[in-house]
Structure formats: C-alpha cells, structure tokens
Design an enzyme around this catalytic site. Structure first.
Site, PDB file in Angstrom:
ATOM      1  N   CYS A   2     -98.183 -29.860  51.971  1.00 23.51           N
ATOM      2  CA  CYS A   2     -99.480 -30.712  52.613  1.00 23.51           C
ATOM      3  C   CYS A   2     -99.356 -32.087  52.142  1.00 23.51           C
ATOM      4  CB  CYS A   2    -100.838 -29.941  52.319  1.00 23.51           C
ATOM      5  SG  CYS A   2    -100.938 -28.395  52.929  1.00 23.51           S
ATOM      6  N   ARG A  27     -93.807 -33.627  53.678  1.00 24.70           N
ATOM      7  CA  ARG A  27     -94.608 -32.366  52.801  1.00 24.70           C
ATOM      8  C   ARG A  27     -95.441 -31.421  53.683  1.00 24.70           C
ATOM      9  NH1 ARG A  27     -95.904 -34.632  47.962  1.00 24.70           N
ATOM     10  NH2 ARG A  27     -97.185 -33.076  47.411  1.00 24.70           N
ATOM     11  N   TRP A  75     -98.999 -27.748  55.635  1.00 27.29           N
ATOM     12  CA  TRP A  75     -97.925 -26.640  55.605  1.00 27.29           C
ATOM     13  C   TRP A  75     -98.998 -25.201  55.203  1.00 27.29           C
ATOM     14  CZ3 TRP A  75     -96.300 -23.026  52.030  1.00 27.29           C
ATOM     15  CH2 TRP A  75     -95.050 -22.528  52.318  1.00 27.29           C
ATOM     16  N   ASN A 101    -104.773 -29.906  49.354  1.00 26.70           N
ATOM     17  CA  ASN A 101    -103.539 -29.538  49.366  1.00 26.70           C
ATOM     18  C   ASN A 101    -103.541 -28.535  48.017  1.00 26.70           C
ATOM     19  OD1 ASN A 101    -100.730 -29.273  48.549  1.00 26.70           O
ATOM     20  ND2 ASN A 101    -100.533 -31.165  47.680  1.00 26.70           N
ATOM     21  N   GLY A 102    -103.100 -27.224  48.390  1.00 26.97           N
ATOM     22  CA  GLY A 102    -103.058 -26.338  47.181  1.00 26.97           C
ATOM     23  C   GLY A 102    -103.766 -24.949  47.719  1.00 26.97           C
ATOM     24  N   GLU A 487     -74.777 -24.425  47.469  1.00 25.95           N
ATOM     25  CA  GLU A 487     -75.665 -25.578  47.765  1.00 25.95           C
ATOM     26  C   GLU A 487     -75.168 -25.973  49.354  1.00 25.95           C
ATOM     27  OE1 GLU A 487     -78.231 -27.240  47.072  1.00 25.95           O
ATOM     28  OE2 GLU A 487     -77.990 -29.194  48.023  1.00 25.95           O
ATOM     29  N   LYS A 491     -77.797 -25.926  52.450  1.00 30.87           N
ATOM     30  CA  LYS A 491     -77.995 -26.914  53.402  1.00 30.87           C
ATOM     31  C   LYS A 491     -77.873 -26.192  54.679  1.00 30.87           C
ATOM     32  CE  LYS A 491     -79.514 -29.216  51.181  1.00 30.87           C
ATOM     33  NZ  LYS A 491     -79.732 -29.222  49.958  1.00 30.87           N
ATOM     34  N   GLU A 494     -80.789 -23.940  55.705  1.00 39.24           N
ATOM     35  CA  GLU A 494     -82.336 -24.689  55.970  1.00 39.24           C
ATOM     36  C   GLU A 494     -82.212 -25.604  56.918  1.00 39.24           C
ATOM     37  OE1 GLU A 494     -83.451 -26.820  52.348  1.00 39.24           O
ATOM     38  OE2 GLU A 494     -81.593 -27.581  52.094  1.00 39.24           O
ATOM     39  N   HIS A 510     -65.674  -7.898  46.063  1.00 41.29           N
ATOM     40  CA  HIS A 510     -66.794  -6.949  45.745  1.00 41.29           C
ATOM     41  C   HIS A 510     -67.898  -6.627  46.729  1.00 41.29           C
ATOM     42  CE1 HIS A 510     -64.689  -6.704  41.780  1.00 41.29           C
ATOM     43  NE2 HIS A 510     -64.701  -8.112  41.872  1.00 41.29           N
ATOM     44  N   LYS A 609     -91.187 -30.532  51.771  1.00 44.66           N
ATOM     45  CA  LYS A 609     -90.428 -31.212  50.506  1.00 44.66           C
ATOM     46  C   LYS A 609     -90.726 -30.722  49.273  1.00 44.66           C
ATOM     47  CE  LYS A 609     -87.249 -34.282  49.427  1.00 44.66           C
ATOM     48  NZ  LYS A 609     -85.968 -33.777  49.747  1.00 44.66           N
TER      49      LYS A 609
END
Ligand code: F6R
Length: 614
Positions: A2, A27, A75, A101-102, A487, A491, A494, A510, A609
């Site tokens: 947010c 955000r 968000w 926000n929270g 990584e 990428k 997402e 395995h 983010k």
C-alpha cells in the site's frame, strides 16, 4: 505494501496526490482513492477498484477542489480488492477520513464492540474499524483529532502508517506510524507525507522520518508537532534526501524493469565508488572498519532476508566463507523470527533488504538485537526502517528501484557482500595479498563486463517467443550459480506467471529429473569456472531425456553451447563474480518472455514491492 500520500499547502492537492499515487503504485495497485477537503470544508472521498488511472477516470467529473487531501493505492490484506474496501474510509458520520498501510491485528474485537455501540461498517477492512474507533473516542471524550488518534492507537495492535483528515478542519492532517513507513516532506508553506519520498522529490528534499509509535500533527503554516503514543513530546529531526526526478522516470525505456536492468553497469560502479581505492589494493567499508573488533571476533555470521535479497544472501554465504573463513548461515527472515533461534553475543546478523521495510526482515533485526547480536544492514532505501534499526551497515546506493521485480538491487547486494567479504578478509589476513589484489582488480572490471553482457539483449529477445508455450521451467546451477538459478526462476515466475524452480544442478537426479521431457525448458548456468565438467554431465543427462536446454556460458565456449538448444555468452570472470554477470541474461529472459505473453512486468499481479506485512 500500500502506498499512502498526503498534501497540505497552497496548491490544489488533487494533482499532487494523483502524481504521488502513480509513483507509489509499485507498492500495491489493486484499488486506489483520494479524500479532499473542499472549499465548503466537507470531505469528498473518491475511490475505485483498479489502478490509479482508473481512479483518475472515475474522479474526472467530480469536485476535486481543495488544498488538503490524502490518497492511497492498495495491496489487499483484509477484504477483497473492490470499491468499498478501497481507501480512504469515512467514519460513521463522515466527519473523518483515513488512509492506512499495515494491519490492525485486533480489529475483530474492536469491531464487535463498536457494532454493539451502533456503528455500521461498509467495508471488510481493519482500517474502517480504526477510523470508527477514532471517531468514537473523539466524541466520547470530546478531544481534538490528535488526542483521539493517540487514544485509539493505544488500543490498536499491529502495524500502521495512517493519515487522518477531519471535516471542518481544513488546516490539519494527523499521521502516525508503527512498523510501516511514513515520511513527511517539509516544503515552503506546504507539507507532504508519503510511504517514501518519491511523491514529493520535485517539491522538497527536506524530510522528517517518523519513528515507530509517533504521531505527527501537520498544521498549515505551522511546524510539525510530534508526540509518541504514550504522550512524550519529540523534536522533529529535519533531514536532507538525495534523489533526483529522472531517477523516477523510465528514461526512454518502455518499462522500469528494463531500465533498471540496463542501469546495472553504472549502478554497480557507483556501489563500489569510494570503497575500492585507485590502486585496487584496498577495499574499505566504513561500517566494517568502524566495528573491526566485532568482525574479527565473530564466531558466526547469520544472514536474514526475504525473496531476491535472500538469494543475494546465499551468494554472500559462499563469498564470506571462502574469503573470511567465518561460518555463515542464511535464513529466511520469516522463519528465523519465529523459531527461537540460538544467537550468541559474538554472532553477527546481516539483514539484507532493498526497501529496508520488509516486515519479516525488520522483525528478525529486532529479535537479533534483543538477543545481543551485532546487527548489520545492507539496504538500498536511505533512511528506511532497517538501516535505522541496525548497529551499522552499508547502503547499496543504486537509486530507487521501481520495477516490482528486483534487478539492480540484487546485483548491488551481491557487490556489497563481495566488498564486505574482502574488507573482513583483509582485516583478518585470511586472504593472501596477491589474491586479494587480483580479486579487487577483477571486481573493478565488472561494470564494463556487465555492459558487454547487456549486448545479449537482442539475442534473448529473439529466443524468448519460443518459450512462451512453456508451463514450467527448471533452472540449474552449481556453487555460486545455484543461487543464480533460484533468482532466475523467481524472476520468471513473478513476471511471466510461468511456474519455475531453481535447484543445485546435482540435485536434479534426486527428483526433478522426472519432470524432464521434450516440453521442459531447462536453463543451465554453466560458466567455465567452478564445476564446469560436472555441470556438463548434468546437461547431458537433460539432453538424453530430450529437455530443451538454454545455457549461460563463458564467451568462446564451444562444448556446452553445442549440447544446448540455445546459449548466451557472458564474459569470463572469477568464479565468485559470475553471479554478477550470469544474472543479467536471466533477468532479460524473464522480461522478454513476460512481454511476449502480454504481462505487466512492472506491476505483476498479486505482488507489491515493499512487503510491510508479514
Ligand atoms: C523479487 C522481489 C522480492 C523481494 C523481497 C524482499 O523480485 O523483489 O522477492 O526481494 O520481497 O524485499 P526487500 O529486499 O525490500 O526486503
């Protein structure tokens, strides 16, 4: 998560708030809204599901007048993304409006009590509960807005950055924070507030960072007054930020992500500037040198981080153990904080975070400090919560990262970890002088080699459409390149929504090998250095099962590239620095596949983010 923004001054608030929301959209971007106090001293709230551009369309024929306002891009945590759950929220009588926000964790108990008292709720959010509570306290105790916010927050459990405005009070915004970021911009006869400084950098560089459990009363043509929730008066500390407007623009690139990928040579050079000397025979990080005894006596280093920063931490483990011989453990901050870890006084905890606000990493920092460890931060956002809560640290200095998928922050974190390892190794004498200098010489060439690596972009763009059919991908690497595989897979998943898994290449046998068939793309990071032959054997195993191989190889390689369906060359470098180059083609591969699939690479679905909730 947010983004919140507020304005009070002589200008019309709406255009400033909307521009600010666009800058904070990274955000969260599932709904947005704005509250303005108009010339008749009434609060107008406009909000809608969707992105900020949807809000602009929705509000275009409304009364947008007012020189005070607050705005929010969401968000979702409590309540699905829809019009009524979007912020701002009115209180029952519409005399107050809030953005938040929270998460207010005990919202259900407070809500039950307010319902008993006759309050009605229009949304499913915890935020609406808070604004109703503030109104209730204000009316019951006949107190001003600041006092009502203060009393309400003594009852609230959880995390918040809030801003509240009041009908008939066009000269005041009351804001507060706990464990969610909030910064106040101080201009000439005007104030801004926001989750970070990006919404107001063109208006002022003077800021006040609010600390946890502080409430700011921001009054037109007055100073900012700060009190804590427990009613202690605080003197605001004015700080100067360094940020330029063009850092917040795409600079000719179609997306922030592509811009940020291409910025890496310059940014990595900046991350090293002033830290490597001209003769390349010394690396000096003040955060390490000023705490020499701590690092010389460290029995163990524990790295805590989340997501991409955790991948950087894994590379840090290889670097630190190889050069300093100090044992290193790397932990997900979210696991570390809840498992009652054993932390000793001579342990050093390194927290890695681009945003410096990730809730789990921040909580891990607090836990480690409580248990007596020396805590070191590696962060990008200056003045954010983690650098302010650690004993010392190093900034990565790569400028704002706006694309939601982290790119330049990752390579900068790895660079800083290399600098930290070399600084400690030199202090300890765990690396001989000749080797130390060779490594510094090589590290200094990395920006130019990154520039060369970026030339693979065109080729990757041509290859990417071939892979848009894929539902799954496997990424494999060994040693330093195992975290690179993780990584690369992150990428891809997402931003393109293709399922991807990274593994140490030898682990393939395995289990994951069962997945390989002619449909399965397998990305190998297979440079000449390290376990080249062993990786080659793993490639052959995939080939034998008809997997489609995309490999990252060292320039001039004609063995792996022959076995591969597609290969991309990167310049030769030391094994420990390969991740700094090999990551770039993987960022580009994810980017181009996502673009071919029509995905929004800068704002992928469901992501935000800065993860300020746990
Ligand atoms: C992935 C990504 C996330 C972050 C993670 C931690 O591209 O950006 O996985 O790395 O949310 O964020 P920071 O580094 O801000 O603590």
């Amino acid at each position: 998560m947010c983004g919140i923004v507020g304005y009070i001054g002589n200008k019309q608030a709406y255009p400033i708030l909307i521009k600010g929301l666009h800058r904070l959209e990274y955000r969260g971007y599932d709904s947005s809204g704005v509250a303005l106090i108009n010339d008749k001293n009434e609060i107008n709230v406009y909000k809608t599901k969707g992105k900020v551009e949807d809000l602009e369309k929705y509000a275009s024929d409304k009364d947008l007048s007012g020189t005070i306002g607050i705005a929010h891009t969401r968000w979702a945590t409590h309540g699905e993304p829809n019009d009524s759950n979007a912020h701002p929220h009115y209180s029952q009588s519409k005399s107050l409006a809030i953005i938040h926000n929270g998460i207010i964790e005990n919202y259900a108990i407070i809500k039950k009590d307010l319902i008993k008292r006759g309050y009605e709720f229009k949304s499913d959010t915890d935020t609406e509960v808070l604004v109703q509570l503030i109104e209730h306290i204000k009316e019951k105790n006949n107190v001003d807005l600041t006092k009502a916010v203060q009393l309400a927050l003594t009852q609230a459990v959880g995390a918040y950055a809030i801003a509240v405005i009041e009908k008939g009070n066009p000269n005041q915004i009351v804001a507060a924070r706990k464990a969610s970021p909030l910064v106040i911009g101080v201009g000439d006869d005007e104030f801004f507030l926001a989750s970070d400084a990006t919404p107001f950098v063109e208006y002022t560089k003077k800021v006040i960072y609010l600390n946890d459990e502080e409430i700011a009363t921001i009054t037109r043509n007055d100073e900012v007054h700060i009190r804590t929730i427990s009613d202690v008066e605080k003197t605001p500390e004015l700080k100067e930020i360094e940020m330029s407007l063009n850092e917040l623009e795409k600079g000719g690139f179609p997306h922030f992500m592509l811009k940020e990928i291409h910025e890496q040579p310059k940014r990595i050079a900046e991350a090293m500037r002033g830290r490597i000397n001209i003769n390349h025979d010394n690396v000096a990080l003040s955060g390490i040198i000023d705490n020499k005894d701590k690092f010389l006596n460290a029995k163990r280093i524990i790295i805590v981080a989340c997501g991409t920063s955790w991948h950087a931490g894994l590379i840090g483990e290889y670097l630190l153990e190889e050069f300093t011989r100090i044992p290193v453990e790397v932990e997900y901050a979210s696991e570390f904080r809840y498992r009652n870890p054993i932390i000793n006084k001579d342990d050093i905890v390194i927290a890695i975070s681009q945003s410096g606000e990730t809730a789990d990493t921040l909580a891990a920092v607090e836990l480690a400090r409580k248990k007596g460890a020396f805590v070191y931060g590696i962060c990008n956002v200056i003045g954010s919560s983690i650098p302010r809560n650690t004993d010392s640290g190093t900034y990565t200095h790569v400028g704002p990262e706006i694309g939601v998928a982290s790119t330049k922050a990752f390579t900068a974190q790895v660079t800083v970890l290399a600098l930290i390892s070399l600084t400690i190794a030199n202090m300890k004498g765990s690396l001989d002088k000749k080797r130390y200098k060779e490594l510094i010489d090589e590290l200094a060439t990395i920006p130019a080699k990154m520039e060369e690596t970026l030339k693979t972009n065109e080729n990757i763009q041509k290859i990417a459409p071939i892979f848009t059919y894929a539902k799954n991908f496997i990424y494999l690497g060994r040693g330093y390149n195992y975290p690179v595989a993780l990584e690369g897979a992150l990428k891809l998943k997402e931003i393109s929504y293709i399922h991807a898994e990274g593994y140490p290449a030898a682990e393939m046998k395995h289990g994951p090998i069962a997945l390989i068939d002619a449909e399965m793309p397998v990305v190998f990071i297979a440079p000449h250095k390290g376990m080249y032959e062993k990786t080659l054997s793993n490639i052959e195993e995939v080939k034998a099962r008809k997997g489609r191989i995309f490999s990252i190889v060292t320039k001039g390689d004609n063995v792996v590239s022959k076995v591969s369906d597609y290969s991309i060359e990167i310049p030769e470098t030391e094994e420990c620095f390969v991740p700094l180059l090999a990551t770039i083609p993987l960022q580009l591969l994810a980017y181009h596949i996502a673009i071919m699939k029509g995905c929004n690479v800068d704002q992928p679905r469901n992501l935000a983010k800065s993860v300020t909730v746990e």
